[in-house]
Motif scaffolding. Structure first.
Motif, PDB file in Angstrom:
ATOM      1  N   ALA A  47      87.122  11.930  33.526  1.00  0.00           N
ATOM      2  CA  ALA A  47      87.929  13.331  33.632  1.00  0.00           C
ATOM      3  C   ALA A  47      87.199  14.122  32.439  1.00  0.00           C
ATOM      4  O   ALA A  47      87.008  15.664  32.736  1.00  0.00           O
ATOM      5  CB  ALA A  47      89.480  13.225  33.518  1.00  0.00           C
ATOM      6  N   LYS A  48      87.254  13.886  31.262  1.00  0.00           N
ATOM      7  CA  LYS A  48      86.865  14.614  29.995  1.00  0.00           C
ATOM      8  C   LYS A  48      86.536  13.765  28.853  1.00  0.00           C
ATOM      9  O   LYS A  48      86.961  12.478  28.821  1.00  0.00           O
ATOM     10  CB  LYS A  48      87.798  15.581  29.657  1.00  0.00           C
ATOM     11  N   ILE A  49      85.622  14.140  27.861  1.00  0.00           N
ATOM     12  CA  ILE A  49      85.394  13.410  26.730  1.00  0.00           C
ATOM     13  C   ILE A  49      85.580  14.222  25.677  1.00  0.00           C
ATOM     14  O   ILE A  49      85.334  15.374  25.537  1.00  0.00           O
ATOM     15  CB  ILE A  49      83.716  13.083  26.762  1.00  0.00           C
ATOM     16  N   ILE A  50      86.595  13.889  24.635  1.00  0.00           N
ATOM     17  CA  ILE A  50      86.920  14.613  23.509  1.00  0.00           C
ATOM     18  C   ILE A  50      85.983  13.879  22.478  1.00  0.00           C
ATOM     19  O   ILE A  50      86.268  12.891  21.774  1.00  0.00           O
ATOM     20  CB  ILE A  50      88.447  14.335  23.252  1.00  0.00           C
ATOM     21  N   PRO A  51      85.117  14.735  21.808  1.00  0.00           N
ATOM     22  CA  PRO A  51      84.124  14.274  20.666  1.00  0.00           C
ATOM     23  C   PRO A  51      84.808  14.685  19.459  1.00  0.00           C
ATOM     24  O   PRO A  51      85.227  15.620  19.175  1.00  0.00           O
ATOM     25  CB  PRO A  51      83.002  15.017  21.030  1.00  0.00           C
ATOM     26  N   VAL A  52      85.094  13.627  18.523  1.00  0.00           N
ATOM     27  CA  VAL A  52      85.715  13.872  17.312  1.00  0.00           C
ATOM     28  C   VAL A  52      84.522  13.454  16.113  1.00  0.00           C
ATOM     29  O   VAL A  52      83.701  12.597  16.295  1.00  0.00           O
ATOM     30  CB  VAL A  52      86.749  13.365  16.983  1.00  0.00           C
ATOM     31  N   ALA A  53      84.671  14.080  14.936  1.00  0.00           N
ATOM     32  CA  ALA A  53      83.883  13.698  13.857  1.00  0.00           C
ATOM     33  C   ALA A  53      84.282  12.373  13.086  1.00  0.00           C
ATOM     34  O   ALA A  53      83.343  11.718  12.849  1.00  0.00           O
ATOM     35  CB  ALA A  53      83.701  14.842  12.870  1.00  0.00           C
ATOM     36  N   ASN A  54      85.412  11.963  13.188  1.00  0.00           N
ATOM     37  CA  ASN A  54      85.796  10.893  12.207  1.00  0.00           C
ATOM     38  C   ASN A  54      86.796   9.834  13.029  1.00  0.00           C
ATOM     39  O   ASN A  54      87.457  10.317  14.196  1.00  0.00           O
ATOM     40  CB  ASN A  54      86.434  11.278  11.008  1.00  0.00           C
ATOM     41  N   VAL A  55      86.757   8.561  12.610  1.00  0.00           N
ATOM     42  CA  VAL A  55      87.513   7.476  13.320  1.00  0.00           C
ATOM     43  C   VAL A  55      88.803   7.774  13.279  1.00  0.00           C
ATOM     44  O   VAL A  55      89.367   7.441  14.199  1.00  0.00           O
ATOM     45  CB  VAL A  55      86.968   6.120  12.248  1.00  0.00           C
ATOM     46  N   ASP A  56      89.465   8.143  12.344  1.00  0.00           N
ATOM     47  CA  ASP A  56      90.823   8.154  12.313  1.00  0.00           C
ATOM     48  C   ASP A  56      91.190   9.329  13.227  1.00  0.00           C
ATOM     49  O   ASP A  56      92.250   9.038  13.917  1.00  0.00           O
ATOM     50  CB  ASP A  56      91.306   8.639  10.832  1.00  0.00           C
ATOM     51  N   ASP A  57      90.732  10.563  13.440  1.00  0.00           N
ATOM     52  CA  ASP A  57      91.037  11.392  14.565  1.00  0.00           C
ATOM     53  C   ASP A  57      90.769  10.674  15.995  1.00  0.00           C
ATOM     54  O   ASP A  57      91.786  10.813  16.854  1.00  0.00           O
ATOM     55  CB  ASP A  57      90.296  12.551  14.569  1.00  0.00           C
ATOM     56  N   CYS A  58      89.670  10.108  15.920  1.00  0.00           N
ATOM     57  CA  CYS A  58      89.593   9.103  17.311  1.00  0.00           C
ATOM     58  C   CYS A  58      90.776   8.310  17.558  1.00  0.00           C
ATOM     59  O   CYS A  58      91.269   8.268  18.936  1.00  0.00           O
ATOM     60  CB  CYS A  58      88.166   8.296  17.249  1.00  0.00           C
ATOM     61  N   LYS A  59      91.394   7.481  16.749  1.00  0.00           N
ATOM     62  CA  LYS A  59      92.501   6.530  17.063  1.00  0.00           C
ATOM     63  C   LYS A  59      93.802   7.303  17.282  1.00  0.00           C
ATOM     64  O   LYS A  59      94.427   7.273  18.120  1.00  0.00           O
ATOM     65  CB  LYS A  59      92.465   5.697  15.852  1.00  0.00           C
ATOM     66  N   ALA A  60      93.949   8.423  16.690  1.00  0.00           N
ATOM     67  CA  ALA A  60      95.138   9.187  16.814  1.00  0.00           C
ATOM     68  C   ALA A  60      95.129  10.105  18.077  1.00  0.00           C
ATOM     69  O   ALA A  60      95.981   9.828  18.760  1.00  0.00           O
ATOM     70  CB  ALA A  60      95.414  10.176  15.661  1.00  0.00           C
ATOM     71  N   ILE A  61      94.111  10.645  18.196  1.00  0.00           N
ATOM     72  CA  ILE A  61      94.102  11.418  19.552  1.00  0.00           C
ATOM     73  C   ILE A  61      94.016  10.256  20.752  1.00  0.00           C
ATOM     74  O   ILE A  61      94.816  10.829  21.900  1.00  0.00           O
ATOM     75  CB  ILE A  61      92.769  12.317  19.716  1.00  0.00           C
ATOM     76  N   GLY A  62      93.396   9.208  20.617  1.00  0.00           N
ATOM     77  CA  GLY A  62      93.195   8.194  21.913  1.00  0.00           C
ATOM     78  C   GLY A  62      94.721   7.503  22.131  1.00  0.00           C
ATOM     79  O   GLY A  62      95.451   7.649  23.133  1.00  0.00           O
TER      80      GLY A  62
END
Length: 240
Positions: A47-62
């Protein structure tokens, strides 16, 4: 007089600040493997891909979106994320209809740099969506920056090869007074008929083949196997 828009190639994120990104389309190129993975996942129905610069954001948004979390550092899956940065991990049977949050060593970093510098539009490119990128750029009337994600700000061959492939197809639509663009096209023309052999010389090949990713890397230089155009809008990459 009808002047053509300009096209430049930056060989590394470390050079981005030397160029006027405002009002330009920036193509994020990270052949091994972020932009190959992005186009493959979207081609297969993400559906979409949310690109993030850091790992913590990746975990939180996921966690917030109940999305797939994916990413790598130095070619390896990050502890605490569900998946890595291999196109082979995202067949239609798995990714169709889902949202992915992605962080990578080089590509997602450059994407955010381009946005922070005022890019008019950001798309992602790799050999699997070569024609989609070229068709889009050829029909725009904006300046273009082909942005090579490189490796930790150091030049790499594969991203420059892709820039050369794009230039080879669309150069008649642009004014190109740019030595890095000329070099990229010359390099592509020299090696386009034996790409699988040539990529074996790259530092990324030596780095990633240790993890058994040879088929991944060959896929990443195969044209038009996932021919959609990922475009960044409202915080996510979707199919144009």
């Amino acid at each position: 007089m009808n002047t053509k828009p300009l096209l430049h190639t930056i060989l590394s994120p470390g050079l981005l600040n030397l160029y006027d990104v405002n009002n330009s389309i920036v193509v994020i190129i990270d052949v091994f493997r972020a932009t190959s993975t992005i186009t493959t996942a979207l081609f297969n129905g993400a559906a979409k891909i949310i690109p993030v610069a850091n790992v913590d954001d990746c975990k939180a948004i996921g966690a917030q979106l109940n999305a797939i979390t994916a990413g790598e550092r130095d070619g390896k899956i990050i502890e605490g994320l569900q998946h890595g940065n291999s196109p082979a991990e995202y067949p239609r049977s798995f990714i169709d209809g889902k949202t992915m949050v992605l962080t990578t060593t080089n590509g997602t970093k450059l994407l955010h740099m381009a946005l922070e510098n005022g890019a008019a539009e950001v798309v992602t490119g790799s050999f699997p969506n070569l024609s989609a990128v070229c068709d889009f750029l050829a029909n725009t009337n904006k300046h273009v920056i082909l942005g090579c994600s490189a490796w930790k700000n150091r030049f790499n061959l594969e991203d420059t090869l892709f820039a050369g492939a794009v230039i080879n197809r669309i150069k008649d639509n642009f004014t190109i007074h740019c030595d890095s663009s000329m070099m990229a096209e010359d390099m592509y023309n020299l090696h386009k008929d034996h790409m699988y052999n040539f990529i074996r010389k790259t530092t990324h090949w030596h780095r990633l083949s240790k993890f058994g990713l040879e088929k991944d890397l060959e896929y990443c230089v195969t044209p038009d196997v996932a021919n959609v155009l990922p475009i960044y809008k409202d915080g996510a990459l979707t199919v144009s």
